[in-house]
Design a protein around this motif. Structure first.
Motif, short mmCIF file in Angstrom:
data_model
loop_
_atom_site.label_atom_id
_atom_site.label_comp_id
_atom_site.label_asym_id
_atom_site.label_seq_id
_atom_site.Cartn_x
_atom_site.Cartn_y
_atom_site.Cartn_z
N TYR A 31 -23.79 68.85 12.15
CA TYR A 31 -24.87 68.67 11.19
C TYR A 31 -24.39 68.84 9.75
N THR A 32 -25.06 68.13 8.88
CA THR A 32 -24.91 68.40 7.46
C THR A 32 -26.27 68.85 6.96
N VAL A 33 -26.28 69.91 6.19
CA VAL A 33 -27.54 70.40 5.65
C VAL A 33 -27.98 69.50 4.49
N LEU A 34 -29.20 68.96 4.60
CA LEU A 34 -29.74 68.19 3.48
C LEU A 34 -30.59 69.09 2.61
N THR A 35 -31.52 69.81 3.22
CA THR A 35 -32.31 70.78 2.46
C THR A 35 -32.52 72.03 3.29
N GLY A 36 -32.70 73.14 2.60
CA GLY A 36 -32.98 74.41 3.26
C GLY A 36 -31.76 75.31 3.36
N TRP A 37 -32.02 76.53 3.80
CA TRP A 37 -30.96 77.52 3.97
C TRP A 37 -30.87 77.92 5.44
N ALA A 38 -29.65 78.23 5.86
CA ALA A 38 -29.45 78.82 7.18
C ALA A 38 -28.49 79.99 7.04
N VAL A 39 -28.48 80.85 8.04
CA VAL A 39 -27.56 81.98 8.01
C VAL A 39 -26.60 81.85 9.20
N ARG A 40 -25.35 82.14 8.95
CA ARG A 40 -24.34 82.17 10.02
C ARG A 40 -24.04 83.63 10.30
N TYR A 41 -24.03 84.04 11.55
CA TYR A 41 -23.75 85.45 11.84
C TYR A 41 -23.11 85.63 13.20
#
Lengths: 245, 245
Positions: A57-67
């Motif tokens: 995936y490529t992020v177009l809009t929004g935030w995500a968290v990697r953990y």
DNA sequence: CGCGATTTTGAGAGCCGTCAAGATACGTGG
DNA sequence: CCACGTATCTTGACGGCTCTCAAAATCGCG
């Protein structure tokens, strides 16, 4: 999992000046490569730790968290994914993600079939190069976080994280009127910095009392970023033009 | 900076079974790509933080440490470079290293001209893919270290680091008679784990007293790696066949 | 044999973690 | 528009893991 299609050539993100421009051939290829779009709600787990995803995936809009998490539940945030960032590359390369990814806001993601990643290298070496570039950039962000968690004090860590994320948002044009819509909670920030929630809260309160940060609810404002960088003992690198896939 | 040339096709490293085999065309290309070899003494700074190196290196033999420092001298080691690892990729991509690299042992490095990296992507997509693979692997190692420094106790951190490095050495065939030549000092280990030297020493003494690790001078031995992994709350991932450039 | 690097050990302090409870904000349904 | 439950944020008290300071013991090496 609703999907729709927007032509890459009309993708508004290529026009942001933090991103490198693609030529017409590359855009045509990406349009063909693209499988669709994915819209997810805030809180949606996108990829689990160890997951073997068929998509990249490529992020177009929004935030995500990697953990990542330890078996007993201790959690460490690796980084945040924002527009232009790749999600799922590790699964494409190793058949397993090293970290989990979860949406922090509603997100719009561009979906690519993992099995075709290889053809990208074959047919458009320049795009393959871009993937390496993005992977190496992630590595660099991780390095800064490791330095922060390993060697900065609680006060410095919080100053660093807020300054850093505000800067990234700013480069993406997400800061309006000096304000950033900031979907991070103090619990998340604590897990980002290797601190406890309570200590994070108290240290943050002090920084706020001193007027260095103005963070209420989801609105983050930093009156003087340079001053905050000084507290964090951090310095801005020169801005780089990034590829955008 | 003495250099010499050994044909890639005779490079003993391609034969280790932790590395992916190259085909004849790839080897021929790499032989052409290769500029020479570099031999350095223990303690030699190879690349400084922020350095813009004209060369990219692959480690053939020896260990190096990658680290970042804060202006006041606090140091955090990111990772260790061992045979098969790339050094200097960030400089090739961003014109500046995010971390410094220093030899811990005498080293033999394979030298590639950075300006030709691009042709590698064009002419041998499979090798470009390998570069991405290696970059992403570094990212993964960094993630584990970040989890360790952020969320493990001192005892767990030390157990983790020793178990992890012993495992890497073992995969490379560096463990003989259960012993690994281990060029890490306690001060370095402390800086790896975000701990002070004193506390590292005391915690290590306890682990040693319990018989979980046997580390004297440069010789590291781990009687029961699984037991140490349990202490570290770590689990081994499945072994991956890595590319070797 | 002597000097620098590395490892050990002891003492005391403090930064940060844990436990506990309350306050505030937010979303949802009545 | 209010009630209520849940998530998030605050605050206080207390303990301990880890840090700093200091000095001595060992090791490595010329």
């Amino acid at each position: 999992m609703p999907t729709r299609r927007v032509a890459c050539r009309e993708c508004p993100h290529h026009r942001l000046d933090c991103f490198r421009a693609m030529n017409a051939d590359e855009i045509a290829f990406m349009e063909d490569f693209k499988r669709g779009e994915l819209i997810v709600d805030a809180g949606t787990p996108i990829l689990g730790e160890g997951a073997n995803s068929p998509s990249l995936y490529t992020v177009l809009t929004g935030w995500a968290v990697r953990y990542k998490t330890l078996e007993d539940g201790r959690r460490q945030v690796m980084n945040y994914a924002m527009p232009g960032d790749l999600i799922g590359l590790q699964a494409s390369l190793f058949d397993a993600m090293g970290h989990a990814v979860e949406a922090l806001t509603p997100m719009l993601l561009c979906v690519f079939p993992r099995e075709n990643v290889w053809t990208l290298y074959e047919r458009f070496p320049s795009l393959g190069f871009d993937v390496t570039w993005l992977a190496s950039r992630e590595e660099r962000l991780l390095e800064e976080n490791l330095l922060t968690v390993g060697r900065r004090s609680a006060r410095e860590r919080i100053a660093y994280a807020l300054w850093h994320l505000f800067g990234r948002g700013s480069a993406l044009g997400l800061v309006k009127n000096g304000e950033l819509d900031f979907p991070v909670t103090q619990a998340l920030l604590a897990d980002t910095l290797g601190l406890s929630l309570v200590h994070t809260n108290k240290t943050l309160a002090r920084l706020r009392g001193e007027g260095h940060v103005d963070w209420r609810g989801r609105r983050l404002r930093i009156p003087d970023p340079d001053a905050l960088a000084d507290i964090a003992r951090a310095r801005a690198g020169k801005p780089l033009k990034r590829p955008f896939l």
